[in-house]
Design a protein around this motif. Structure first.
Motif, PDB file in Angstrom:
ATOM      1  N   GLY A 215       0.828  -1.198   0.000  1.00 53.73           N
ATOM      2  CA  GLY A 215       0.000   0.000   0.000  1.00 53.73           C
ATOM      3  C   GLY A 215       0.863   1.248   0.000  1.00 53.73           C
TER       4      GLY A 215
ATOM      5  N   VAL B  28     -15.201  -6.562   3.495  1.00 55.68           N
ATOM      6  CA  VAL B  28     -14.924  -5.159   3.191  1.00 55.68           C
ATOM      7  C   VAL B  28     -14.414  -4.493   4.468  1.00 55.68           C
ATOM      8  CG1 VAL B  28     -15.953  -2.959   2.505  1.00 55.68           C
ATOM      9  CG2 VAL B  28     -16.651  -5.058   1.370  1.00 55.68           C
ATOM     10  N   GLY B  29     -13.327  -3.749   4.340  1.00 60.04           N
ATOM     11  CA  GLY B  29     -12.740  -3.071   5.490  1.00 60.04           C
ATOM     12  C   GLY B  29     -11.629  -3.847   6.178  1.00 60.04           C
TER      13      GLY B  29
ATOM     14  N   ARG C 149      -7.894  -7.377   2.769  1.00 59.54           N
ATOM     15  CA  ARG C 149      -8.631  -7.246   1.503  1.00 59.54           C
ATOM     16  C   ARG C 149      -7.933  -6.209   0.614  1.00 59.54           C
ATOM     17  NH1 ARG C 149     -14.342  -7.949  -0.090  1.00 59.54           N
ATOM     18  NH2 ARG C 149     -14.718  -6.651  -1.903  1.00 59.54           N
ATOM     19  N   PRO C 150      -7.488  -6.614  -0.588  1.00 57.61           N
ATOM     20  CA  PRO C 150      -6.860  -5.655  -1.507  1.00 57.61           C
ATOM     21  C   PRO C 150      -7.832  -4.555  -1.891  1.00 57.61           C
ATOM     22  CG  PRO C 150      -6.523  -7.915  -2.238  1.00 57.61           C
ATOM     23  CD  PRO C 150      -7.535  -7.960  -1.134  1.00 57.61           C
ATOM     24  N   LYS C 151      -7.276  -3.389  -2.245  1.00 53.17           N
ATOM     25  CA  LYS C 151      -8.083  -2.238  -2.673  1.00 53.17           C
ATOM     26  C   LYS C 151      -7.482  -1.652  -3.938  1.00 53.17           C
ATOM     27  CE  LYS C 151      -8.843  -0.749   2.097  1.00 53.17           C
ATOM     28  NZ  LYS C 151      -7.762  -1.229   2.925  1.00 53.17           N
ATOM     29  N   ALA C 152      -8.325  -0.982  -4.719  1.00 50.84           N
ATOM     30  CA  ALA C 152      -7.812  -0.236  -5.871  1.00 50.84           C
ATOM     31  C   ALA C 152      -6.830   0.806  -5.359  1.00 50.84           C
ATOM     32  CB  ALA C 152      -8.965   0.428  -6.624  1.00 50.84           C
TER      33      ALA C 152
ATOM     34  N   GLN D 239      -3.762   0.000  -4.475  1.00 52.02           N
ATOM     35  CA  GLN D 239      -2.668  -0.785  -3.913  1.00 52.02           C
ATOM     36  C   GLN D 239      -2.012  -1.563  -5.047  1.00 52.02           C
ATOM     37  OE1 GLN D 239      -4.737  -3.096  -0.892  1.00 52.02           O
ATOM     38  NE2 GLN D 239      -4.242  -1.576   0.676  1.00 52.02           N
TER      39      GLN D 239
ATOM     40  N   SER E 130      -9.210  -2.627  -9.750  1.00 55.29           N
ATOM     41  CA  SER E 130     -10.520  -2.865  -9.135  1.00 55.29           C
ATOM     42  C   SER E 130     -10.526  -4.206  -8.423  1.00 55.29           C
ATOM     43  CB  SER E 130     -11.637  -2.822 -10.190  1.00 55.29           C
ATOM     44  OG  SER E 130     -11.480  -3.891 -11.099  1.00 55.29           O
ATOM     45  N   VAL E 131     -11.451  -4.333  -7.467  1.00 60.70           N
ATOM     46  CA  VAL E 131     -11.593  -5.564  -6.680  1.00 60.70           C
ATOM     47  C   VAL E 131     -13.079  -5.869  -6.544  1.00 60.70           C
ATOM     48  CG1 VAL E 131     -11.158  -6.677  -4.446  1.00 60.70           C
ATOM     49  CG2 VAL E 131      -9.501  -5.033  -5.355  1.00 60.70           C
TER      50      VAL E 131
ATOM     51  N   CYS F 228      -9.212  -9.452  -8.608  1.00 56.04           N
ATOM     52  CA  CYS F 228      -8.538  -8.149  -8.711  1.00 56.04           C
ATOM     53  C   CYS F 228      -8.112  -7.959 -10.158  1.00 56.04           C
ATOM     54  CB  CYS F 228      -7.302  -8.114  -7.814  1.00 56.04           C
ATOM     55  SG  CYS F 228      -7.647  -8.452  -6.080  1.00 56.04           S
TER      56      CYS F 228
END
Length: 112
Positions: free
Chosen positions: A14, A68-69, A73-76, A78, A91-92, A104
């Motif tokens: 991140g 979520v949270g 959990r990967p995020k856009a 990262q 996107s995920v 992802c």
């Protein structure tokens, strides 16, 4: 749906803002953990930048599901790292209705 084979270890990273010593900030990537993934390439393309030609390859990277949270959990925004290779996450989304896996969509940019 075909079976998922999580056979490649990827490091989830991140972005973090750190002082640059001149009153501003620089972006630094921090490892958040290792995830096991299935990595599948899409169709690539090339584009011309100012100095180099970039080869862009889209990737479909499947990892285990996480709520979520959750930090896992990967995020856009990262990225995943595999040695010197870097996959920027675009996107995920859940891959299956039960949320057992996440899909992802990512890009790998390589200078040619």
């Amino acid at each position: 749906m075909r079976p998922v084979r999580l056979s490649e270890a990827l490091i989830l990273e991140g972005p973090e803002q750190v002082p640059d010593g001149a009153g501003g900030f620089a972006e630094q990537w921090v490892a958040l953990g290792t995830v096991w993934a299935e990595v599948v390439a899409g169709t690539g393309r090339e584009r011309i930048e100012e100095i180099v030609t970039l080869s862009m390859v889209p990737w479909r990277i499947t990892v285990r599901g996480a709520p979520v949270g959750a930090a896992s959990r990967p995020k856009a925004g990262q990225r995943f790292r595999s040695g010197a290779r870097i996959f920027r996450i675009l996107s995920v989304a859940e891959r299956d209705p039960e949320g057992r896996y996440l899909l992802c969509l990512a890009h790998e940019e390589v200078a040619v």
